[in-house]
Design a protein around this motif. Structure first.
Motif, mmCIF file in Angstrom:
data_model
loop_
_atom_site.group_PDB
_atom_site.id
_atom_site.type_symbol
_atom_site.label_atom_id
_atom_site.label_comp_id
_atom_site.label_asym_id
_atom_site.label_seq_id
_atom_site.Cartn_x
_atom_site.Cartn_y
_atom_site.Cartn_z
ATOM 1 N N ASP A 542 0.852 -1.176 0.009
ATOM 2 C CA ASP A 542 -0.034 0.077 -0.058
ATOM 3 C C ASP A 542 0.917 1.102 0.073
ATOM 4 N N LEU A 543 1.996 1.156 0.911
ATOM 5 C CA LEU A 543 2.913 2.230 0.900
ATOM 6 C C LEU A 543 3.533 2.905 -0.505
ATOM 7 N N SER A 544 3.906 1.440 -1.170
ATOM 8 C CA SER A 544 4.794 1.527 -2.273
ATOM 9 C C SER A 544 4.062 2.226 -3.374
ATOM 10 N N ALA A 545 2.380 2.469 -3.399
ATOM 11 C CA ALA A 545 1.662 2.888 -4.454
ATOM 12 C C ALA A 545 2.107 4.324 -4.568
ATOM 13 N N GLY A 546 2.541 4.958 -3.545
ATOM 14 C CA GLY A 546 2.745 6.449 -3.489
ATOM 15 C C GLY A 546 3.891 6.709 -4.294
ATOM 16 N N TRP A 547 4.733 5.796 -5.036
ATOM 17 C CA TRP A 547 5.840 6.195 -5.840
ATOM 18 C C TRP A 547 5.867 5.369 -7.205
ATOM 19 N N TRP A 548 6.659 5.662 -8.155
ATOM 20 C CA TRP A 548 6.570 4.778 -9.442
ATOM 21 C C TRP A 548 7.908 3.851 -9.238
ATOM 22 N N LEU A 549 7.884 3.019 -8.481
ATOM 23 C CA LEU A 549 8.891 2.217 -8.279
ATOM 24 C C LEU A 549 9.145 1.170 -9.019
ATOM 25 N N HIS A 550 10.094 0.607 -9.367
ATOM 26 C CA HIS A 550 10.840 -0.405 -10.200
ATOM 27 C C HIS A 550 11.963 -1.209 -9.366
ATOM 28 N N ASP A 551 12.170 -2.498 -10.136
ATOM 29 C CA ASP A 551 13.370 -3.188 -9.504
ATOM 30 C C ASP A 551 14.752 -2.641 -9.932
ATOM 31 N N TYR A 552 15.721 -2.810 -9.525
ATOM 32 C CA TYR A 552 17.072 -2.270 -9.817
ATOM 33 C C TYR A 552 17.440 -3.238 -11.160
ATOM 34 N N PRO A 553 18.022 -2.461 -12.206
ATOM 35 C CA PRO A 553 18.530 -1.410 -12.257
ATOM 36 C C PRO A 553 17.798 -0.317 -12.912
ATOM 37 N N TRP A 554 16.349 -0.201 -12.924
ATOM 38 C CA TRP A 554 15.590 0.758 -13.553
ATOM 39 C C TRP A 554 15.404 2.187 -12.924
ATOM 40 N N ALA A 555 14.909 3.050 -13.652
ATOM 41 C CA ALA A 555 14.210 4.330 -13.030
ATOM 42 C C ALA A 555 13.045 3.927 -11.856
ATOM 43 N N GLY A 556 13.390 4.458 -10.707
ATOM 44 C CA GLY A 556 12.576 4.359 -9.789
ATOM 45 C C GLY A 556 13.210 3.193 -8.963
ATOM 46 N N ALA A 557 14.320 2.727 -8.888
ATOM 47 C CA ALA A 557 15.257 1.969 -8.036
ATOM 48 C C ALA A 557 16.304 2.896 -7.621
ATOM 49 N N LEU A 558 16.812 2.652 -6.226
ATOM 50 C CA LEU A 558 17.504 3.642 -5.985
ATOM 51 C C LEU A 558 19.120 3.402 -6.364
ATOM 52 N N SER A 559 19.783 4.681 -6.720
ATOM 53 C CA SER A 559 20.933 4.744 -6.725
ATOM 54 C C SER A 559 21.497 3.975 -8.365
ATOM 55 N N THR A 560 20.434 4.380 -9.232
ATOM 56 C CA THR A 560 20.746 3.746 -10.401
ATOM 57 C C THR A 560 20.786 4.879 -11.307
ATOM 58 N N ALA A 561 21.664 4.586 -12.484
ATOM 59 C CA ALA A 561 21.875 5.361 -13.563
ATOM 60 C C ALA A 561 20.701 5.941 -14.028
ATOM 61 N N HIS A 562 19.500 5.287 -14.183
ATOM 62 C CA HIS A 562 18.446 5.670 -14.992
ATOM 63 C C HIS A 562 17.696 6.747 -14.100
ATOM 64 N N SER A 563 17.541 6.337 -12.592
ATOM 65 C CA SER A 563 17.239 7.336 -11.462
ATOM 66 C C SER A 563 17.787 8.552 -11.707
ATOM 67 N N LEU A 564 19.037 8.597 -11.624
ATOM 68 C CA LEU A 564 19.758 9.841 -11.763
ATOM 69 C C LEU A 564 19.391 10.612 -12.967
ATOM 70 N N LEU A 565 19.297 10.106 -13.937
ATOM 71 C CA LEU A 565 18.850 10.753 -15.175
ATOM 72 C C LEU A 565 17.425 11.274 -15.197
ATOM 73 N N TYR A 566 16.311 10.504 -14.417
ATOM 74 C CA TYR A 566 15.332 10.966 -14.203
ATOM 75 C C TYR A 566 15.286 12.391 -13.354
ATOM 76 N N TYR A 567 16.151 12.188 -12.326
ATOM 77 C CA TYR A 567 16.159 13.341 -11.491
ATOM 78 C C TYR A 567 16.671 14.412 -11.975
ATOM 79 N N ALA A 568 17.520 14.346 -12.906
ATOM 80 C CA ALA A 568 18.280 15.582 -13.620
ATOM 81 C C ALA A 568 17.362 16.328 -14.621
ATOM 82 N N ALA A 569 16.356 15.385 -15.418
ATOM 83 C CA ALA A 569 15.607 15.840 -16.461
ATOM 84 C C ALA A 569 14.313 16.271 -16.028
#
Length: 654
Positions: A542-569
């Protein structure tokens, strides 16, 4: 002498890992010719294409046809049947769709990469392709975080068996493409760097392929995964575990690898086990060198490169932690000089067109991070970076503003738990109030805050687990992403060394697990029921529904290249804004039925329950594992009769 440094599969293909570029930079700074090879991204680049996946789809069909010709299916055949039928609807569309999916992940314009609908479809397609590969080589299970078979790494015999061509999806790449390149470069020494557990079996498989092609080639292995696996054994035992490798390098590899080159150049025989430095001075150490790596092949629209401003952990007391190149806990903490860090990062940006960097380290001390950020601002480096930190009181509003001004994009904080008792038991050294304040100050400065938590630390109760989830929920508007995993006991941690202090009455390895890869424990007193765990899992969903989460190594997982790019853009709150985006896009599954249809739902319920029971008996009752023991239990289970026309599911004992 030319040396090949190879990073084997299977792990994250979205960005280079640090080990090979660091060792390349060090050896080149000493005038040594190096051929760096990211075999991980190259292998997946070759595998995730229409032609090889079409071949594997036919392999799945043939394996399925053989099962359907049988009159009964035993337990292991039922598991295989379920694996094959799970991917059967994907066989028509995945091979033809996978190349476009990879193109979305590499889209240099970013238009499709940053579109959540296109991104979701691309990720779903790639993961479906990996399931197809796994099914074709079943019982292999492989993705970008793991590579395992039921009896993986139990013994050298099992490792050799898993390396056979019919069991290894990377064999053709290893034995032909990669070996041809090494031959053309006249390589005399190959060093394999294994950073993660999922690389160990493929690393051994690669070494067997190298030795088959080049019997006189010296092949060495090292890296964090190798060190953590082998450093607890004595040198004689490690020498026995080498298998196809001529030598093993433990701990930090720069000096040891240089010594290895020197010995081979002089015609000497190196020792089978070489111990690298555990606390090398970082001042003057060469920066990572990415020349020769195929930066265009990584599954990202632009390069995200790693760099190590520090090594080790300056706190080094957390009871659960065993990470990196050390026998116990964490390695000794060291820093590169601030000016060198800033210069190196600017040079990386200019040389390889890199705007975003991941500062790869155990923990970036806030005071040092503040100095680095200031130095980057002074030289107008124009670099975004993400890293890991402890959520300390020193992350004041002023500090966080300076970090942001110096390029801070995201910070992953080691929260662990929101239970004051568990924080003290872990010896986190930071109170809950300071953790909350650190999150607030970083978020207010415009830095994406990622919270790293876990449940099920020994003695944790249901209310304590729920307190962690409640803490995340209360700070939802300031937490960019979170993870809440389950505690796992690690060799080298204080919990493993002092179990009594953490309410553990028994720790054991399984007889037959010669490499002791599995570590199991039993608490003195059960503090959660099965219902408690189900409730916690439901609340976490239920808590996770508040974010767009994915498994590593995708955007929406912690400390991934894709998450960093999404933050920057798209900003630090992007994964909250995208919450609710459809996670499972409609995919063109064409095949809907099988010839001679089983009741797969009922088969799955029975087979998976039986499989769990077998492993429970092996792990918790016999405390032993082997293919023979497993087969003893599996063959005693009910079989499933082949359904004829109008027949339903039936079972009988063998």
């Amino acid at each position: 002498m030319t040396i090949a440094l190879i990073y084997p599969p299977a792990c994250d293909p979205t960005a280079p890992y640090l080990s090979v570029p660091l060792l390349t930079g060090h050896l080149r700074s000493h005038g040594i010719s190096v051929l760096p090879v990211d075999a991980n991204v190259e292998a997946f680049d070759g595998l995730l294409r229409q032609a090889p996946l079409s071949t594997l789809a036919r392999r799945v069909e043939k394996r399925l046809a053989r099962l359907l010709r049988k009159s009964v299916l035993g337990h292991t055949d039922q598991l295989l049947f379920l694996r094959l039928t799970d991917v059967f609807p994907d066989l028509d569309w995945v091979p033809s769709a996978v190349e476009d999916a990879v193109a979305v992940l590499r889209d240099p314009t970013g238009r499709r990469f940053y579109d959540p609908v296109h991104y979701e479809k691309a990720v779903s397609t790639v993961m479906a392709a990996l399931r197809l590969v796994s099914a074709a080589y079943s019982p292999l299970s492989m993705d970008f975080t793991s590579y395992r078979t039921p009896f993986a790494l139990l013994s050298e015999a099992q490792i050799r068996s898993d390396a056979r061509p019919e069991n290894d999806p990377f064999h053709d790449y290893f034995s032909k493409t990669l070996c041809d390149r090494l031959a053309a470069a006249d390589v005399k020494l190959v060093g394999l760097s294994m950073a993660f557990p999922g690389q160990i079996q493929p690393g051994y498989s690669l070494a067997y392929a190298l030795k088959a092609r080049f019997p006189q080639l010296h092949v060495s292995m090292g890296g964090p995964a190798v060190t953590q696996l082998l450093a607890r054994f004595d040198d004689a035992r490690i020498a026995d575990m080498r298998g196809p490798f001529d030598s093993v390098v433990l701990f930090e590899g720069e000096a040891a690898l240089l010594d290895l080159v020197g010995m081979l150049s002089a015609g000497l025989n190196p020792p089978p086990v070489m111990h690298g430095n555990q606390a090398a001075d970082l001042a003057g150490l060469a920066p990572p060198d990415f020349d020769g790596l195929p930066l265009e092949k990584y599954f990202s629209p632009e390069p995200v490169l790693p760099y190590d401003p520090t090594r080790g952990c300056y706190w080094g007391k957390c009871a659960f932690c065993h990470y990196g190149l050390s026998c116990r806990g964490t390695a000794a903490y060291r820093q590169r000089p601030v000016a060198e860090v800033a210069t190196h990062l600017k040079q990386m940006s200019m040389r390889w067109g890199c705007r975003t960097v991941y500062l790869s380290q155990d923990a970036f001390a806030p005071a040092f991070a503040r100095q680095v950020a200031g130095a980057l601002s002074e030289i107008n480096a124009d670099i975004h970076w993400g890293t890991d930190m402890r959520p300390e009181a020193s992350l004041t509003p002023d500090c966080c503003r300076e970090l942001k001004a110096g390029g801070a994009l995201s910070v992953a904080l080691g929260i662990e738990s929101a239970s004051p008792r568990l924080i003290r038991l872990i010896d986190k050294g930071v109170g809950l109030a300071d953790m909350s304040t650190a999150v607030h100050n970083l978020a207010t400065a415009g830095i994406a805050v990622e919270a790293m938590c876990f449940t099920d630390f020994p003695t944790e109760t249901r209310p304590e687990a729920q307190a962690t989830l409640a803490w995340i929920r209360a700070l939802r508007s300031e937490i960019a992403l979170f993870i809440c995993g389950r505690f796992g006991l690690s060799h080298g941690s204080r919990v493993a060394a002092e179990p009594d202090a953490f309410g553990i009455e028994g720790i054991w390895h399984l007889n037959g697990d010669n490499w002791q890869t599995g570590l199991f424990y039993r608490e003195r007193r059960e503090t959660k029921t099965a219902d408690d765990r189900e409730t916690i899992d439901r609340h976490l969903d239920d808590l996770s529904a508040g974010w767009w989460l994915h498994d590593y190594p995708w955007a929406g997982a912690l400390s991934t290249a894709h998450s960093l790019l999404y933050y920057a853009a798209l900003g630090p709150d992007v994964f909250r804004r995208l919450a609710g985006t459809r996670r499972k896009p409609a995919l063109p599954k064409k095949r809907t039925s099988l010839p001679g249809s089983y009741d797969t739902r009922r088969m799955a319920e029975t087979a998976y329950r039986n499989e769990a029971d077998i492993w429970d008996r092996l792990i918790h009752h016999l405390c032993a594992v082997s293919p023979a023991l497993y087969a003893q239990f599996a063959t005693a289970l009910p079989t499933v009769s082949t359904p004829g026309k109008g027949r339903s599911f039936s079972a009988r004992r063998q």
